[in-house]
Design an enzyme around this catalytic site. Structure first.
Site, PDB file in Angstrom:
ATOM      1  N   GLU A 169     -15.157 -13.756  -6.640  1.00  0.00           N
ATOM      2  CA  GLU A 169     -13.579 -14.641  -6.586  1.00  0.00           C
ATOM      3  C   GLU A 169     -12.593 -13.548  -6.956  1.00  0.00           C
ATOM      4  O   GLU A 169     -12.901 -12.477  -7.761  1.00  0.00           O
ATOM      5  CB  GLU A 169     -13.696 -15.729  -7.072  1.00  0.00           C
ATOM      6  N   CYS A 222     -21.458 -16.237 -22.149  1.00  0.00           N
ATOM      7  CA  CYS A 222     -20.727 -16.901 -23.189  1.00  0.00           C
ATOM      8  C   CYS A 222     -20.671 -18.505 -23.138  1.00  0.00           C
ATOM      9  O   CYS A 222     -20.451 -18.986 -21.812  1.00  0.00           O
ATOM     10  CB  CYS A 222     -19.304 -16.221 -23.304  1.00  0.00           C
ATOM     11  N   CYS A 230     -17.934 -20.243 -20.847  1.00  0.00           N
ATOM     12  CA  CYS A 230     -17.514 -19.863 -19.624  1.00  0.00           C
ATOM     13  C   CYS A 230     -18.441 -20.072 -18.312  1.00  0.00           C
ATOM     14  O   CYS A 230     -19.320 -20.232 -18.519  1.00  0.00           O
ATOM     15  CB  CYS A 230     -17.598 -17.980 -19.802  1.00  0.00           C
ATOM     16  N   SER A 239     -11.071  -5.921 -18.887  1.00  0.00           N
ATOM     17  CA  SER A 239     -11.030  -6.961 -19.929  1.00  0.00           C
ATOM     18  C   SER A 239     -12.884  -7.009 -20.285  1.00  0.00           C
ATOM     19  O   SER A 239     -13.596  -7.021 -19.534  1.00  0.00           O
ATOM     20  CB  SER A 239     -10.560  -8.506 -19.246  1.00  0.00           C
ATOM     21  N   CYS A 284     -11.945 -18.505 -14.766  1.00  0.00           N
ATOM     22  CA  CYS A 284     -13.224 -17.623 -14.611  1.00  0.00           C
ATOM     23  C   CYS A 284     -14.363 -18.382 -13.887  1.00  0.00           C
ATOM     24  O   CYS A 284     -14.946 -19.365 -14.619  1.00  0.00           O
ATOM     25  CB  CYS A 284     -13.615 -17.128 -16.074  1.00  0.00           C
TER      26      CYS A 284
HETATM   27  N1  SAH Z   1     -16.306 -10.450 -18.848  1.00  0.00           N
HETATM   28  C1  SAH Z   1     -15.068 -10.035 -19.303  1.00  0.00           C
HETATM   29  C2  SAH Z   1     -13.843 -10.175 -18.246  1.00  0.00           C
HETATM   30  C3  SAH Z   1     -14.189 -11.574 -17.333  1.00  0.00           C
HETATM   31  S1  SAH Z   1     -13.817 -12.994 -18.263  1.00  0.00           S
HETATM   32  C4  SAH Z   1     -14.805 -10.498 -20.614  1.00  0.00           C
HETATM   33  O1  SAH Z   1     -15.314 -11.455 -20.950  1.00  0.00           O
HETATM   34  O2  SAH Z   1     -13.750 -10.114 -21.033  1.00  0.00           O
HETATM   35  C5  SAH Z   1     -12.201 -13.006 -18.079  1.00  0.00           C
HETATM   36  C6  SAH Z   1     -11.470 -13.768 -19.433  1.00  0.00           C
HETATM   37  O3  SAH Z   1     -11.627 -15.214 -19.209  1.00  0.00           O
HETATM   38  C7  SAH Z   1     -12.039 -13.511 -20.699  1.00  0.00           C
HETATM   39  O4  SAH Z   1     -11.056 -13.372 -21.867  1.00  0.00           O
HETATM   40  C8  SAH Z   1     -12.752 -14.833 -21.054  1.00  0.00           C
HETATM   41  O5  SAH Z   1     -12.921 -14.776 -22.379  1.00  0.00           O
HETATM   42  C9  SAH Z   1     -12.018 -15.866 -20.531  1.00  0.00           C
HETATM   43  N2  SAH Z   1     -12.438 -16.836 -20.289  1.00  0.00           N
HETATM   44  C10 SAH Z   1     -13.954 -17.387 -19.909  1.00  0.00           C
HETATM   45  N3  SAH Z   1     -13.741 -18.588 -19.904  1.00  0.00           N
HETATM   46  C11 SAH Z   1     -12.896 -19.308 -20.065  1.00  0.00           C
HETATM   47  C12 SAH Z   1     -12.309 -20.606 -20.250  1.00  0.00           C
HETATM   48  N4  SAH Z   1     -13.211 -21.537 -20.251  1.00  0.00           N
HETATM   49  N5  SAH Z   1     -11.333 -20.990 -20.825  1.00  0.00           N
HETATM   50  C13 SAH Z   1     -10.225 -19.966 -20.965  1.00  0.00           C
HETATM   51  N6  SAH Z   1     -10.721 -18.814 -20.842  1.00  0.00           N
HETATM   52  C14 SAH Z   1     -11.922 -18.149 -20.477  1.00  0.00           C
HETATM   53 FE1  SF4 Z   2     -18.549 -13.862 -21.143  1.00  0.00          FE
HETATM   54 FE2  SF4 Z   2     -16.561 -12.560 -19.674  1.00  0.00          FE
HETATM   55 FE3  SF4 Z   2     -19.271 -12.886 -18.642  1.00  0.00          FE
HETATM   56 FE4  SF4 Z   2     -17.500 -15.107 -18.953  1.00  0.00          FE
HETATM   57  S1  SF4 Z   2     -17.524 -13.311 -17.570  1.00  0.00           S
HETATM   58  S2  SF4 Z   2     -19.670 -14.958 -19.571  1.00  0.00           S
HETATM   59  S3  SF4 Z   2     -16.440 -14.407 -20.670  1.00  0.00           S
HETATM   60  S4  SF4 Z   2     -18.675 -11.499 -20.362  1.00  0.00           S
END
Ligand code: SAH
Ligand code: SF4
Length: 362
Positions: free
Chosen positions: A91, A122, A125, A197, A346
């Protein structure tokens, strides 16, 4: 399956051309046609000999994605769900930023994916919940941009690699895409308008610092102690905060580009006075800013264990945090969720879309 021509590096492309007894300059001719003039078929590239056009048509693809769903939001953001040729979902979210009069679009940012799903997992996420499907190819990253520009009849101004996936765990393809996207010959983006990021893959951050046309770096920090970070971001067990900070410092020293820290404030977890003190210390190490991010609800993923206990902090707490940081000289804003009404966070569209598809199939 045919190979996608955008996935070839320079030497691969030149080798293929020489196998067809073509001069080396054809390589740049083809790349310019695809990346600058956005040709979608080899037959549209008028300056190629016929034999080469048919050879390329028979053996290579130019496009790698299909747009499957488009969701427009009241705030102007648009979420795109793509399907790759091998059937994976990914997406991108388009976000227009208006000037003070709210009439003119000042910036048009596209948030793109680097993976289908994500391997990092994470706790907070939704993409992490999907798990890892695949690393996106160079073509699949570039085509998110090209397809959205086509669809919206616009020229994007900024790119953030902040969609699905951890870009620095798909390092060579991300670099391959960046080489094209920042190449002045193709006039796609200025390198300073591209942000990567990362959840904090320290060795890759150091490697990225040496990229020929360095880009902006955002760090998903979300905790100021290893204890808390270990719990919400499993990557911290491999690269501790100290290691991450050393890499960030090196990134700044080499590139001279200020860092952005992303900090989701969770209620009763990373929202103490001590967190403010430690966050200030972290942010002062090199020139940087801190984006305070509201936690987007992920209850639709049916989180279990620790993830199910995560709660968003109150708005006042976020404002307090940002104000305290500013008081201490750290630039800080609350980054409001964009497109909340189209599930812009995300990974969320992919999940709900999967549900819709299941319904249709039934
Ligand atoms: N993997 C990379 C980029 C994709 S995630 C990273 O982790 O930086 C993009 C952003 O969305 C990251 O800053 C992540 O911490 C944030 N994010 C993920 N899940 C979220 C949620 N439920 N609420 C707010 N931000 C979120
Ligand atoms: Fe963590 Fe970024 Fe992957 Fe979501 S997209 S699991 S925030 S590393």
């Amino acid at each position: 399956m045919k190979r996608n021509i955008k996935n070839l590096n320079d030497s691969e492309l030149r080798e293929i051309l020489s196998s067809q007894k073509q001069p080396a300059f054809r390589s740049e001719q083809i790349k310019k046609a695809i990346y600058k003039n956005r040709k979608k078929e080899f037959s549209e590239i008028s300056n190629l000999p016929k034999s080469l056009t048919s050879y390329l048509t028979e053996n290579f693809e130019i496009n790698s994605l299909k747009i499957r769903t488009v969701r427009k939001s009241r705030d102007g953001s648009v979420k795109f769900l793509f399907e790759s040729l091998d059937g994976n979902s990914l997406e991108a979210v388009y976000m227009p930023w208006f000037d003070d009069s709210s009439e003119n679009v000042e910036r048009e940012t596209l948030c793109i994916s680097s993976m289908s799903g994500c391997s990092v997992g994470c706790a907070f996420c939704a993409t992490g919940k999907i798990g890892f499907k695949k690393n996106l190819e160079i073509a699949e990253m570039i085509d998110q941009i090209f397809l959205v520009e086509d669809y919206l009849h616009t020229k994007l101004t900024n790119i953030v690699l902040m969609g699905m996936g951890e870009p620095l765990m798909n390092y060579s393809n991300v670099i391959g895409a960046l080489e094209i996207l920042t190449d002045p010959n193709y006039e796609i983006f200025n390198r300073k308008r591209i942000t990567i990021s990362t959840s904090g893959i320290a060795p890759r951050i150091k490697q990225l610092a040496k990229f020929i046309r360095p880009v902006k770096l955002a760090i998903s920090l979300h905790a100021t102690s290893n204890g808390v970070r270990d719990k919400i971001m499993p990557i911290n067990q491999s690269f501790k905060l100290e290691t991450l900070m050393d890499a960030v410092e090196e990134y700044y020293k080499i590139t001279k580009i200020p860092i952005t820290y992303e900090y989701i404030i969770f209620d009763n977890l990373n929202d103490t006075e001590n967190d403010i003190v430690r966050l200030t210390k972290i942010a002062r190490r090199v020139p940087s800013r801190v984006n305070i991010i509201p936690f987007n609800d992920i209850s639709f993923t049916n989180p279990t264990g620790f993830a199910s206990e995560l709660k968003p902090a109150k708005r006042e707490k976020m404002e307090y945090f940002a104000a305290k940081l500013r008081e201490k000289g750290v630039a800080s804003i609350i980054r409001d969720t964009f497109g909340g009404d189209i599930e812009a966070a995300c990974g969320q569209l992919a999940l709900s879309e999967e549900k819709i598809i299941q319904t249709i199939e039934i």
